[in-house]
Design a protein around this motif. Structure first.
Motif, PDB file in Angstrom:
ATOM      1  N   ASP A   1       0.810  -1.219   0.000  1.00  0.00           N
ATOM      2  CA  ASP A   1       0.000   0.000   0.000  1.00  0.00           C
ATOM      3  C   ASP A   1       0.847   1.274   0.000  1.00  0.00           C
ATOM      4  N   GLN A   2       2.173   1.140   0.046  1.00  0.00           N
ATOM      5  CA  GLN A   2       3.050   2.305  -0.060  1.00  0.00           C
ATOM      6  C   GLN A   2       3.646   2.437  -1.456  1.00  0.00           C
ATOM      7  N   ILE A   3       3.232   1.540  -2.351  1.00  0.00           N
ATOM      8  CA  ILE A   3       3.744   1.548  -3.722  1.00  0.00           C
ATOM      9  C   ILE A   3       2.572   1.740  -4.684  1.00  0.00           C
ATOM     10  N   LEU A   4       2.609   2.815  -5.444  1.00  0.00           N
ATOM     11  CA  LEU A   4       1.585   3.059  -6.457  1.00  0.00           C
ATOM     12  C   LEU A   4       2.187   2.738  -7.822  1.00  0.00           C
ATOM     13  N   VAL A   5       1.579   1.752  -8.510  1.00  0.00           N
ATOM     14  CA  VAL A   5       2.061   1.338  -9.827  1.00  0.00           C
ATOM     15  C   VAL A   5       1.074   1.844 -10.878  1.00  0.00           C
ATOM     16  N   LEU A   6       1.576   2.631 -11.802  1.00  0.00           N
ATOM     17  CA  LEU A   6       0.758   3.250 -12.837  1.00  0.00           C
ATOM     18  C   LEU A   6       1.142   2.695 -14.205  1.00  0.00           C
ATOM     19  N   GLU A   7       0.241   2.885 -15.160  1.00  0.00           N
ATOM     20  CA  GLU A   7       0.518   2.449 -16.528  1.00  0.00           C
ATOM     21  C   GLU A   7       0.853   3.671 -17.379  1.00  0.00           C
ATOM     22  N   ALA A   8       1.910   3.547 -18.176  1.00  0.00           N
ATOM     23  CA  ALA A   8       2.420   4.688 -18.936  1.00  0.00           C
ATOM     24  C   ALA A   8       1.377   5.290 -19.867  1.00  0.00           C
ATOM     25  N   LYS A   9       0.567   4.438 -20.483  1.00  0.00           N
ATOM     26  CA  LYS A   9      -0.405   4.968 -21.448  1.00  0.00           C
ATOM     27  C   LYS A   9      -1.436   5.866 -20.755  1.00  0.00           C
ATOM     28  N   ASP A  10      -1.701   5.599 -19.474  1.00  0.00           N
ATOM     29  CA  ASP A  10      -2.640   6.457 -18.745  1.00  0.00           C
ATOM     30  C   ASP A  10      -2.036   7.831 -18.473  1.00  0.00           C
ATOM     31  N   VAL A  11      -0.715   7.869 -18.270  1.00  0.00           N
ATOM     32  CA  VAL A  11      -0.040   9.150 -18.065  1.00  0.00           C
ATOM     33  C   VAL A  11      -0.142  10.005 -19.323  1.00  0.00           C
ATOM     34  N   THR A  12      -0.013   9.369 -20.489  1.00  0.00           N
ATOM     35  CA  THR A  12       0.010  10.124 -21.747  1.00  0.00           C
ATOM     36  C   THR A  12      -1.375  10.379 -22.328  1.00  0.00           C
ATOM     37  N   THR A  13      -2.332   9.471 -22.093  1.00  0.00           N
ATOM     38  CA  THR A  13      -3.661   9.634 -22.694  1.00  0.00           C
ATOM     39  C   THR A  13      -4.722  10.120 -21.720  1.00  0.00           C
ATOM     40  N   GLU A  14      -4.548   9.844 -20.432  1.00  0.00           N
ATOM     41  CA  GLU A  14      -5.507  10.280 -19.414  1.00  0.00           C
ATOM     42  C   GLU A  14      -4.768  10.938 -18.245  1.00  0.00           C
ATOM     43  N   PRO A  15      -4.059  12.032 -18.506  1.00  0.00           N
ATOM     44  CA  PRO A  15      -3.238  12.630 -17.447  1.00  0.00           C
ATOM     45  C   PRO A  15      -4.034  13.128 -16.246  1.00  0.00           C
ATOM     46  N   LEU A  16      -5.234  13.643 -16.469  1.00  0.00           N
ATOM     47  CA  LEU A  16      -6.025  14.133 -15.344  1.00  0.00           C
ATOM     48  C   LEU A  16      -6.375  12.993 -14.395  1.00  0.00           C
ATOM     49  N   HIS A  17      -6.869  11.895 -14.937  1.00  0.00           N
ATOM     50  CA  HIS A  17      -7.221  10.727 -14.113  1.00  0.00           C
ATOM     51  C   HIS A  17      -6.000  10.237 -13.339  1.00  0.00           C
ATOM     52  N   THR A  18      -4.859  10.195 -14.018  1.00  0.00           N
ATOM     53  CA  THR A  18      -3.626   9.718 -13.382  1.00  0.00           C
ATOM     54  C   THR A  18      -3.188  10.642 -12.259  1.00  0.00           C
ATOM     55  N   MET A  19      -3.221  11.953 -12.497  1.00  0.00           N
ATOM     56  CA  MET A  19      -2.753  12.899 -11.490  1.00  0.00           C
ATOM     57  C   MET A  19      -3.685  12.950 -10.280  1.00  0.00           C
ATOM     58  N   ILE A  20      -4.976  12.747 -10.494  1.00  0.00           N
ATOM     59  CA  ILE A  20      -5.913  12.683  -9.371  1.00  0.00           C
ATOM     60  C   ILE A  20      -5.613  11.454  -8.512  1.00  0.00           C
ATOM     61  N   LYS A  21      -5.275  10.350  -9.180  1.00  0.00           N
ATOM     62  CA  LYS A  21      -4.916   9.132  -8.451  1.00  0.00           C
ATOM     63  C   LYS A  21      -3.655   9.352  -7.613  1.00  0.00           C
ATOM     64  N   ILE A  22      -2.653   9.995  -8.192  1.00  0.00           N
ATOM     65  CA  ILE A  22      -1.405  10.278  -7.465  1.00  0.00           C
ATOM     66  C   ILE A  22      -1.665  11.262  -6.327  1.00  0.00           C
ATOM     67  N   GLN A  23      -2.459  12.279  -6.616  1.00  0.00           N
ATOM     68  CA  GLN A  23      -2.828  13.282  -5.618  1.00  0.00           C
ATOM     69  C   GLN A  23      -3.417  12.626  -4.380  1.00  0.00           C
ATOM     70  N   SER A  24      -4.308  11.668  -4.589  1.00  0.00           N
ATOM     71  CA  SER A  24      -4.938  10.954  -3.489  1.00  0.00           C
ATOM     72  C   SER A  24      -3.935  10.063  -2.765  1.00  0.00           C
TER      73      SER A  24
END
Length: 359
Positions: free
Chosen positions: A259-282
């Motif tokens: 639960d201290q490791i957030l694993v993201l998918e690269a395509k979400d960073v490039t195609t859905e940056p808002l969704h990704t940044m909200i997830k990181i923000q949380s």
């Protein structure tokens, strides 16, 4: 006599009003301090989430940036509370680009390579702290070095030298696409390296173990770089090795809780940056900041830029470089090679990825 009593009463009330009015002018009002977003948890400058603001969005100028270190303002260089550890060519640059605009975030000055290079480790933790940006007490410092992901010494180094509570950010992509992108990157920056003598590399200590990454062999074609003369995958080559994600992620899971490791998918960073940044923000416990209107597509270059201040900010011209055409048989060979590593990745993280077809 009744009228006289009324006059005296009115005069008394008026005198009280005048007295309290003048007293309020002379007495300073108490300063109402805003609650901090974070509180310090250790002398090293680590942090943990504290009070959150109400569900209102911060503005980019809500914090006055620190210009220099000063005890009176609390501005100083702090150790990171979160580290973006990789993987290389998986969108970590874009992610940090978006993160640095958050008013409650300060980022490191470039890729520091402290925890993966013994020569830098010997410089000491204060040298490392000096590479961080100057921050206020209520800001979070984030560092990015993509090579940490494949380093066997980085996870324990971060835990022991910073904090066991450090948040870890990881971005992954299709390992075949990552390898092709890495090849284009290496050719563009360093050119063709030629063949590597494996026996000589082993003897000289240049060929690191799979958990410490691997050396690069960049030939004139991608196929020659990743396959030997018999068609076997050169898993010791960094082009291939970095994409063996399950090997590298196991090292991090041995040190930090999931639960201290957030694993993201690269395509979400490039195609859905808002969704990704909200997830990181949380995940990081940051105040609300990112909004849809801040992300603007650059149609000429095909990726998102950021605009929260009236000035469009995009990554450098090297982003989006042209990739070589690769034969489908080579791609198929690499996909077969990566399949067991991909399946293990899904099992260990309990997380699906768009490029992985689970068995």
């Amino acid at each position: 006599m009744m009228w006289l009593k009324r006059i005296l009463f009115s005069a008394g009330v008026l005198a009280c009003v005048v007295f309290f009015y003048h007293w309020s002018l002379l007495s300073p009002l108490p300063v109402q301090e805003s609650p901090p977003f974070y509180r310090e948890t250790s002398p090293t400058g680590s942090w943990s989430p504290s009070q959150h603001l109400p569900d209102t969005y911060m503005k980019i100028d809500d914090f006055i940036p620190c210009q220099s270190e000063a005890k009176t303002t609390g501005c100083q260089r702090r150790l990171p509370g979160a580290i973006l550890v990789g993987a290389k060519k998986c969108g970590t640059g874009s992610l940090l680009h978006f993160l640095k605009f958050h008013p409650a975030v300060t980022v490191s000055n470039g890729e520091v390579h402290f925890f993966d290079r013994p020569s830098n480790l010997r410089r000491g933790i204060e040298w490392y702290r000096g590479k961080m940006g100057i921050s206020r007490p209520d800001q979070l410092t984030i560092e990015k070095t993509p090579r940490y992901l494949v380093s066997s010494i980085a996870p324990r180094g971060i835990r022991d030298r910073i904090s066991p509570k450090t948040k870890i950010l990881v971005v992954l992509r299709d390992p075949v696409e990552r390898a092709i992108s890495d090849y284009a990157h290496e050719v563009d920056l360093f050119g063709i390296s030629g063949s590597v003598d494996i026996d000589l590399a082993n003897k000289s200590g240049r060929l690191w173990s799979p958990t410490d990454g691997a050396i690069y062999e960049i030939q004139s074609t991608f196929e020659q770089s990743v396959l030997d003369d018999e068609g076997h995958v050169k898993k010791w080559n960094a082009l291939v090795n970095v994409g063996m994600y399950s090997v590298h992620m196991q090292m991090w899971l041995d040190v930090f809780p999931r639960d201290q490791i957030l694993v993201l998918e690269a395509k979400d960073v490039t195609t859905e940056p808002l969704h990704t940044m909200i997830k990181i923000q949380s995940f990081l416990g940051l105040p609300l900041f990112y909004q849809k209107k801040y992300f603007q597509m650059n149609p000429q270059r095909g990726f998102y830029c950021f605009n929260a201040s009236g000035e469009l900010s995009c990554l450098g011209k090297r982003k989006g470089r042209e990739h070589p055409d690769v034969d489908e048989d080579v791609i198929r060979t690499l996909r077969d090679f990566y399949d067991p590593y991909n399946q293990r990745l899904v099992e260990m993280l309990h997380q699906n990825f768009s490029w992985i077809q689970t068995s």
